[in-house]
Design a protein around this motif. Structure first.
Motif, PDB file in Angstrom:
ATOM      1  N   GLY A   9      32.611 -64.762  14.856  1.00 55.69           N
ATOM      2  CA  GLY A   9      31.547 -65.736  15.099  1.00 55.69           C
ATOM      3  C   GLY A   9      30.207 -65.127  14.745  1.00 55.69           C
ATOM      4  O   GLY A   9      30.119 -63.966  14.349  1.00 55.69           O
ATOM      5  N   ARG A  10      29.168 -65.927  14.887  1.00 55.17           N
ATOM      6  CA  ARG A  10      27.838 -65.375  14.569  1.00 55.17           C
ATOM      7  C   ARG A  10      26.760 -66.194  15.256  1.00 55.17           C
ATOM      8  O   ARG A  10      26.963 -67.350  15.641  1.00 55.17           O
ATOM      9  N   PHE A  11      25.611 -65.552  15.377  1.00 56.91           N
ATOM     10  CA  PHE A  11      24.412 -66.246  15.833  1.00 56.91           C
ATOM     11  C   PHE A  11      23.403 -66.055  14.713  1.00 56.91           C
ATOM     12  O   PHE A  11      23.265 -64.954  14.188  1.00 56.91           O
ATOM     13  N   ALA A  12      22.751 -67.144  14.323  1.00 51.86           N
ATOM     14  CA  ALA A  12      21.915 -67.073  13.117  1.00 51.86           C
ATOM     15  C   ALA A  12      20.522 -67.668  13.359  1.00 51.86           C
ATOM     16  O   ALA A  12      20.201 -68.740  12.861  1.00 51.86           O
ATOM     17  N   PRO A  13      19.705 -66.971  14.133  1.00 47.82           N
ATOM     18  CA  PRO A  13      18.369 -67.520  14.387  1.00 47.82           C
ATOM     19  C   PRO A  13      17.452 -67.420  13.165  1.00 47.82           C
ATOM     20  O   PRO A  13      17.628 -66.539  12.320  1.00 47.82           O
ATOM     21  N   SER A  14      16.511 -68.340  13.097  1.00 43.91           N
ATOM     22  CA  SER A  14      15.468 -68.256  12.067  1.00 43.91           C
ATOM     23  C   SER A  14      14.283 -67.535  12.699  1.00 43.91           C
ATOM     24  O   SER A  14      13.954 -67.799  13.857  1.00 43.91           O
ATOM     25  N   PRO A  15      13.639 -66.648  11.940  1.00 40.91           N
ATOM     26  CA  PRO A  15      12.555 -65.855  12.542  1.00 40.91           C
ATOM     27  C   PRO A  15      11.240 -66.628  12.562  1.00 40.91           C
ATOM     28  O   PRO A  15      10.249 -66.217  11.970  1.00 40.91           O
ATOM     29  N   ILE A  45      19.947 -63.053  10.406  1.00 42.43           N
ATOM     30  CA  ILE A  45      18.602 -63.625  10.481  1.00 42.43           C
ATOM     31  C   ILE A  45      18.421 -64.566   9.290  1.00 42.43           C
ATOM     32  O   ILE A  45      18.480 -64.151   8.130  1.00 42.43           O
ATOM     33  N   ASP A  46      18.225 -65.832   9.593  1.00 45.98           N
ATOM     34  CA  ASP A  46      18.066 -66.856   8.552  1.00 45.98           C
ATOM     35  C   ASP A  46      16.598 -66.930   8.132  1.00 45.98           C
ATOM     36  O   ASP A  46      15.827 -67.742   8.624  1.00 45.98           O
ATOM     37  N   ASP A  47      16.256 -66.034   7.197  1.00 43.28           N
ATOM     38  CA  ASP A  47      14.833 -65.862   6.886  1.00 43.28           C
ATOM     39  C   ASP A  47      14.447 -66.349   5.485  1.00 43.28           C
ATOM     40  O   ASP A  47      13.511 -65.841   4.874  1.00 43.28           O
ATOM     41  N   ALA A 169      18.276 -73.676  -0.209  1.00 42.50           N
ATOM     42  CA  ALA A 169      18.332 -74.586   0.941  1.00 42.50           C
ATOM     43  C   ALA A 169      19.297 -74.064   2.005  1.00 42.50           C
ATOM     44  O   ALA A 169      20.329 -73.454   1.689  1.00 42.50           O
ATOM     45  N   TYR A 170      18.948 -74.355   3.233  1.00 45.19           N
ATOM     46  CA  TYR A 170      19.763 -73.927   4.376  1.00 45.19           C
ATOM     47  C   TYR A 170      21.243 -74.280   4.206  1.00 45.19           C
ATOM     48  O   TYR A 170      22.123 -73.436   4.403  1.00 45.19           O
ATOM     49  N   GLN A 171      21.517 -75.548   3.843  1.00 50.93           N
ATOM     50  CA  GLN A 171      22.909 -76.024   3.736  1.00 50.93           C
ATOM     51  C   GLN A 171      23.770 -75.122   2.861  1.00 50.93           C
ATOM     52  O   GLN A 171      24.940 -74.903   3.129  1.00 50.93           O
ATOM     53  N   ALA A 173      22.896 -71.889   1.687  1.00 46.20           N
ATOM     54  CA  ALA A 173      22.888 -70.477   2.057  1.00 46.20           C
ATOM     55  C   ALA A 173      23.923 -70.196   3.152  1.00 46.20           C
ATOM     56  O   ALA A 173      24.694 -69.237   3.082  1.00 46.20           O
ATOM     57  N   VAL A 174      23.948 -71.092   4.129  1.00 40.03           N
ATOM     58  CA  VAL A 174      24.802 -70.866   5.289  1.00 40.03           C
ATOM     59  C   VAL A 174      26.293 -70.860   4.888  1.00 40.03           C
ATOM     60  O   VAL A 174      27.087 -70.076   5.420  1.00 40.03           O
ATOM     61  N   VAL A 175      26.628 -71.676   3.910  1.00 38.27           N
ATOM     62  CA  VAL A 175      28.023 -71.737   3.452  1.00 38.27           C
ATOM     63  C   VAL A 175      28.407 -70.430   2.751  1.00 38.27           C
ATOM     64  O   VAL A 175      29.470 -69.855   3.001  1.00 38.27           O
ATOM     65  N   VAL A 187      29.538 -71.558  16.389  1.00 36.74           N
ATOM     66  CA  VAL A 187      29.062 -72.233  17.603  1.00 36.74           C
ATOM     67  C   VAL A 187      27.556 -72.371  17.429  1.00 36.74           C
ATOM     68  O   VAL A 187      26.860 -71.368  17.228  1.00 36.74           O
ATOM     69  N   ARG A 188      27.058 -73.581  17.440  1.00 39.32           N
ATOM     70  CA  ARG A 188      25.618 -73.784  17.254  1.00 39.32           C
ATOM     71  C   ARG A 188      25.208 -75.098  17.896  1.00 39.32           C
ATOM     72  O   ARG A 188      26.040 -75.829  18.439  1.00 39.32           O
ATOM     73  N   GLY A 189      23.918 -75.409  17.800  1.00 38.73           N
ATOM     74  CA  GLY A 189      23.394 -76.577  18.501  1.00 38.73           C
ATOM     75  C   GLY A 189      23.750 -77.892  17.813  1.00 38.73           C
ATOM     76  O   GLY A 189      23.965 -77.945  16.602  1.00 38.73           O
ATOM     77  N   ASP A 191      21.891 -80.165  17.109  1.00 39.45           N
ATOM     78  CA  ASP A 191      20.891 -80.608  16.130  1.00 39.45           C
ATOM     79  C   ASP A 191      21.388 -80.362  14.703  1.00 39.45           C
ATOM     80  O   ASP A 191      20.834 -80.918  13.759  1.00 39.45           O
ATOM     81  N   LEU A 192      22.427 -79.535  14.563  1.00 37.15           N
ATOM     82  CA  LEU A 192      22.947 -79.250  13.220  1.00 37.15           C
ATOM     83  C   LEU A 192      24.240 -80.017  12.920  1.00 37.15           C
ATOM     84  O   LEU A 192      24.854 -79.821  11.868  1.00 37.15           O
ATOM     85  N   LEU A 193      24.606 -80.894  13.840  1.00 33.97           N
ATOM     86  CA  LEU A 193      25.867 -81.634  13.672  1.00 33.97           C
ATOM     87  C   LEU A 193      25.890 -82.410  12.352  1.00 33.97           C
ATOM     88  O   LEU A 193      26.900 -82.427  11.641  1.00 33.97           O
TER      89      LEU A 193
HETATM   90  N1  GLU Z   1      19.155 -70.756  11.392  1.00 36.87           N
HETATM   91  C1  GLU Z   1      19.540 -72.006  11.998  1.00 36.87           C
HETATM   92  C2  GLU Z   1      18.604 -72.320  13.143  1.00 36.87           C
HETATM   93  O1  GLU Z   1      17.945 -71.439  13.661  1.00 36.87           O
HETATM   94  C3  GLU Z   1      20.958 -71.995  12.517  1.00 36.87           C
HETATM   95  C4  GLU Z   1      21.936 -71.902  11.439  1.00 36.87           C
HETATM   96  C5  GLU Z   1      23.376 -72.135  11.846  1.00 36.87           C
HETATM   97  O2  GLU Z   1      23.757 -71.812  12.972  1.00 36.87           O
HETATM   98  O3  GLU Z   1      24.121 -72.593  11.008  1.00 36.87           O
HETATM   99  O4  GLU Z   1      18.522 -73.476  13.525  1.00 36.87           O
END
Ligand code: GLU
Length: 289
Positions: A9-15, A45-47, A169-171, A173-175, A187-189, A191-193
């Protein structure tokens, strides 16, 4: 017994600022899910969205996670270090004519992109984005908390993989990242559904495996707004990390026993890993702070 695939798994915050309560909620959920499955928990880190990055946030985030006892595995990765990988995949998609250059501006566009540049050649000397061609595919996935989700991918039309300002774009990069890091659980929020079907569409196009998704609720304030770095909703007091963990466990509906209020972060997290029960969040999209 066959070799079971290890959970990654991972956690991917944006700075884009310090961790706020909403991001700690997501971090803790993804941490507990990984640890309760004896899995790895990576930190990325999603930078890429450089105009939104705020100086000092990376250090801030790392320090906060460390203080909260949310220890990640392996070294921290940064999307900005994978630019060559994204470009390589883009070049492949371009060669296969799955993507096309587009100079349409978002101004005046309705929600659905009409595909103008898909049918009209553009002068490549003009700054342009790249969009992926969509079709009538219907994407379905079984979210571990939100249940069966179904989206026609064409609803918003062809979407952007590389922006006109050259930012990936986020879509997209994340893939690529999740594939490179062999992430098999996300596992994420919530808001990204709505982003997930786009990501699954890209995974299918690229022949990647689709991870298991769990979209946890997002925390909202009294007015019903999502807590975010912009609203500066709640400055978290990292001087009392165990109180923060105790409070966020309550928000996660884990019912930590009262006597744990005085426990250390390690004791609390050990208890939480053992008792982790995400199903208390089933079909729940928001939680009031
Ligand atoms: N970097 C994204 C954010 O902070 C999350 C990316 C993801 O979990 O796919 O909202």
């Amino acid at each position: 017994m066959p070799d079971q695939q290890i959970y990654i798994g991972r956690f991917a915050p944006s700075p884009t600022g310090p961790l706020h309560l909403g991001s700690i909620f997501t971090a803790l959920a993804s941490y507990l899910q990984a640890r309760s499955c004896n899995g790895k928990w990576l930190l990325r880190i999603d930078d890429l969205d450089t105009p939104r990055n705020i100086k000092g946030s990376v250090d801030n985030i790392l320090r906060a996670l460390d203080t909260l006892g949310l220890n990640w595995d392996e070294s921290v990765s940064f999307q900005s270090q994978s630019l060559d990988s994204y470009q390589e995949v883009l070049d492949k998609l371009n060669k296969e004519e799955q993507i096309y250059p587009c100079r349409c501006s978002r101004k005046g566009q309705t929600a659905r992109y009409d595909g103008f540049c898909r049918h009209n050649h553009i002068n490549l000397e003009i700054p342009h984005a790249y969009r992926v061609k969509t079709d009538d595919t219907v994407i379905s996935f079984n979210d571990e908390l939100q249940g069966l989700m179904t989206y026609p991918i064409d609803e918003q039309g062809d979407f952007i993989l590389k922006r006109k300002d050259q930012i990936i774009a986020y879509q997209f990069a994340v893939v690529v990242d999740d594939q490179l890091q062999a992430v098999n659980h996300v596992v994420r929020g919530c808001d990204l559904l709505d982003s997930t079907p786009k990501q699954i569409y890209l995974q299918k196009l690229l022949g990647y495996k689709t991870p298991v998704y769990m979209h946890v609720p997002i925390i909202i304030d009294e007015e019903g707004f999502k807590l975010s770095k912009q609203t500066k909703a709640l400055a978290v007091d990292f001087k009392r990390p165990s109180e923060v963990i105790f409070y966020v466990l309550s928000l996660l509906k884990q019912n930590p026993p009262k006597e744990f209020q005085q426990a250390t972060v390690t004791e609390l997290l050990d208890w939480a890993i053992e008792h982790w029960s995400p199903m208390t969040l089933k079909n729940c999209k928001t939680i009031n702070n």
